[in-house]
Design a protein around this motif. Structure first.
Motif, short mmCIF file in Angstrom:
data_model
loop_
_atom_site.label_atom_id
_atom_site.label_comp_id
_atom_site.label_asym_id
_atom_site.label_seq_id
_atom_site.Cartn_x
_atom_site.Cartn_y
_atom_site.Cartn_z
N GLN A 90 1.19 9.41 -5.73
CA GLN A 90 1.55 10.80 -5.36
C GLN A 90 2.51 11.39 -6.40
N LEU A 91 3.54 10.62 -6.78
CA LEU A 91 4.51 11.12 -7.76
C LEU A 91 3.82 11.44 -9.08
N ALA A 109 5.09 13.47 -12.31
CA ALA A 109 6.18 12.58 -12.73
C ALA A 109 5.63 11.49 -13.66
N ASN A 110 6.42 11.14 -14.65
CA ASN A 110 5.98 10.16 -15.65
C ASN A 110 6.31 8.74 -15.16
N LEU A 150 0.83 -1.21 0.00
CA LEU A 150 0.00 0.00 0.00
C LEU A 150 0.86 1.25 0.00
N ALA A 151 1.96 1.22 0.76
CA ALA A 151 2.82 2.41 0.87
C ALA A 151 3.44 2.75 -0.48
N ILE A 152 3.95 1.73 -1.19
CA ILE A 152 4.61 2.01 -2.47
C ILE A 152 3.59 2.42 -3.53
N LEU A 187 13.16 3.05 -9.68
CA LEU A 187 12.22 4.18 -9.64
C LEU A 187 12.94 5.48 -10.02
N GLU A 188 14.13 5.64 -9.46
CA GLU A 188 14.84 6.90 -9.70
C GLU A 188 15.34 7.01 -11.15
N LYS A 189 15.91 5.92 -11.66
CA LYS A 189 16.56 6.00 -12.99
C LYS A 189 15.60 5.70 -14.15
#
Ligand code: PMP
Ligand code: GLU
Length: 393
Positions: free
Chosen positions: A25-26, A31-32, A17-19, A349-351
């Motif tokens: 949210q992102l 954010a794409n 649920l958190a992820i 997620l970041e890259k």
């Protein structure tokens, strides 16, 4: 100030649920992100179910129901269990709750005393572990490897049983692996439970999301000692409506119903009326969603198999694929050391802007879980990004 409850301070947040919330949210911030996190259908609830809810709101009669659910819904659930699973239950054996998660909570609370052990085959759905601790019992994990198609053997289960074992938790089709136990395997587990006088909690929430295999309820082989857990969330695309249910002995149902009568009272009345319609209405829209999931499943497995750095076992049910990413462990990606599934998921997620659930949430750190409960366009784009990430690093 005095310390808070020690037991509950030890309960961690649901990582699934958190992820999923973080990805939402992102995305809302622009954010794409492609999210493979959420274990919830991307389809709208079928129209005939939505219409039933609207009609009920307009008709009135939306007060409390019996704490354990509407008699008419229990009757529809008994019919479903008879038609789909060849199981005979009466209304006083059914408890309708606020989602299958709540049903599992009630089941574990009803069965466990402090110090009891509950056997949980691993990889396991994230909440089993914490729900067991909430019931003051100890989760005993039994790990099934990918070479066993993520299914535990009878020998493994037998070795894990002790004087303190109270129950075995079976989840077929399985979240996160998609493993489906056969009738023969379930019969053997039922015999083991009989031999050692154990209860079985059988989480069958993905029953209708199955691709080629046949779903069998273990309650057929261990009726008196099984609590069947099921619900409307997944197959009917009703995750937010919060309707789950159990079928068990009258005695266990009464204890669960008493607990629920103090904790939540009845689950949402309108959703209960809509659920009667869901269970008794036209199954065609449900089958359409299953076919869409199947198509996505095949595409996902084929694409993952074409990426040399990662592997997966073909899931037979539910809507998840476990992907082994352990070849990345020990590598450093632009200054970020990857030592486990949480690191991998966060660098991905970041890259690559792809959100996944780290396998550690399900007890296995070599994996990430991808959900295919998202559109084919998202799957194509997300997997293309994953492929590029694997090639680059
Ligand atoms: N069991 C499993 C295996 C699940 O994946 C889920 C997903 N949330 C649940 C139970 C709980 O379902 P619900 O949303 O109805 O509470
Ligand atoms: N069961 C789904 C999942 O595993 C939804 C989130 C949750 O309830 O954990 O992703």
């Amino acid at each position: 100030m005095k310390a808070l409850s020690i037991k509950n301070l030890g309960i961690s947040e649901s990582m699934t649920l958190a992820i999923s919330a973080k990805a939402k949210q992102l995305k809302a911030e622009g954010a794409n992100i492609i999210s493979f996190g959420a274990g919830e259908p991307d389809f709208n609830t079928p129209e005939y179910i939505r219409t039933a809810a609207i009609k009920r709101i307009e008709k009135g009669g939306n007060g409390y129901t019996d704490a354990s659910g509407l008699p008419e819904l229990k009757t529809a659930i008994c019919k479903k269990l008879r038609d789909d699973n060849e199981l005979e239950y009466k209304n006083n054996q059914i408890v309708v709750s606020c989602g299958a998660k709540h049903s599992l909570f009630n089941a574990l609370q009803a069965l466990c005393n402090p110090g009891d052990e509950v056997i949980i085959p691993s990889p396991y759905w994230v909440s089993y572990y914490e729900l067991t601790k909430l019931a003051d019992a100890e989760p005993i994990l039994v790990e099934a490897s990918s070479s066993q198609e993520f299914k535990v053997s009878i020998e493994q289960l037998e070795n894990a049983i002790s004087e303190k074992t109270k129950a075995i938790l079976i989840n077929s089709p399985n979240n996160p692996t998609g493993a489906v136990y056969t009738e023969v395997e379930l019969r053997a587990i039922a015999e083991l439970a009989e031999k050692h006088d154990l209860y079985i909690i059988s989480d069958e929430i993905y029953e209708k999301l199955i691709y080629g295999e046949k779903h069998v309820s273990i309650a057929k082989f261990a009726y008196d000692r099984t609590i069947v857990v099921n619900g409307l969330s997944k197959a009917y695309a009703m995750t937010g409506w919060r309707i789950g249910y159990t079928a068990s002995s009258v005695e266990i149902a009464k204890v669960m119903s008493n607990i629920q009568s103090h904790a939540t009272s009845n689950p949402n009345t309108i959703a209960q009326y809509a659920s009667i319609e869901a269970l008794s209405g036209d199954p065609a829209p449900i089958e359409e969603m299953r076919l869409a999931f199947d198509e996505r499943r095949k595409y996902m497995v084929e694409t993952i198999e074409s990426i040399p750095q990662i592997t997966c076992v073909e899931p037979k049910g539910a809507f998840y694929v476990m992907v082994d990413v352990s070849t990345f462990f020990g590598k450093t990606v632009e200054g970020n050391k990857i030592e486990g599934s949480i690191d991998f998921a966060s660098v991905l997620l970041e890259k690559a802007m792809v959100s996944v659930i780290p396998g550690i949430a399900f007890g296995v750190d070599n994996y990430i879980r991808l959900s295919y409960a998202t559109s084919m366009a998202n799957i194509e784009e997300g997997l293309a990004r994953l492929k590029k990430f694997c090639e680059t690093y």
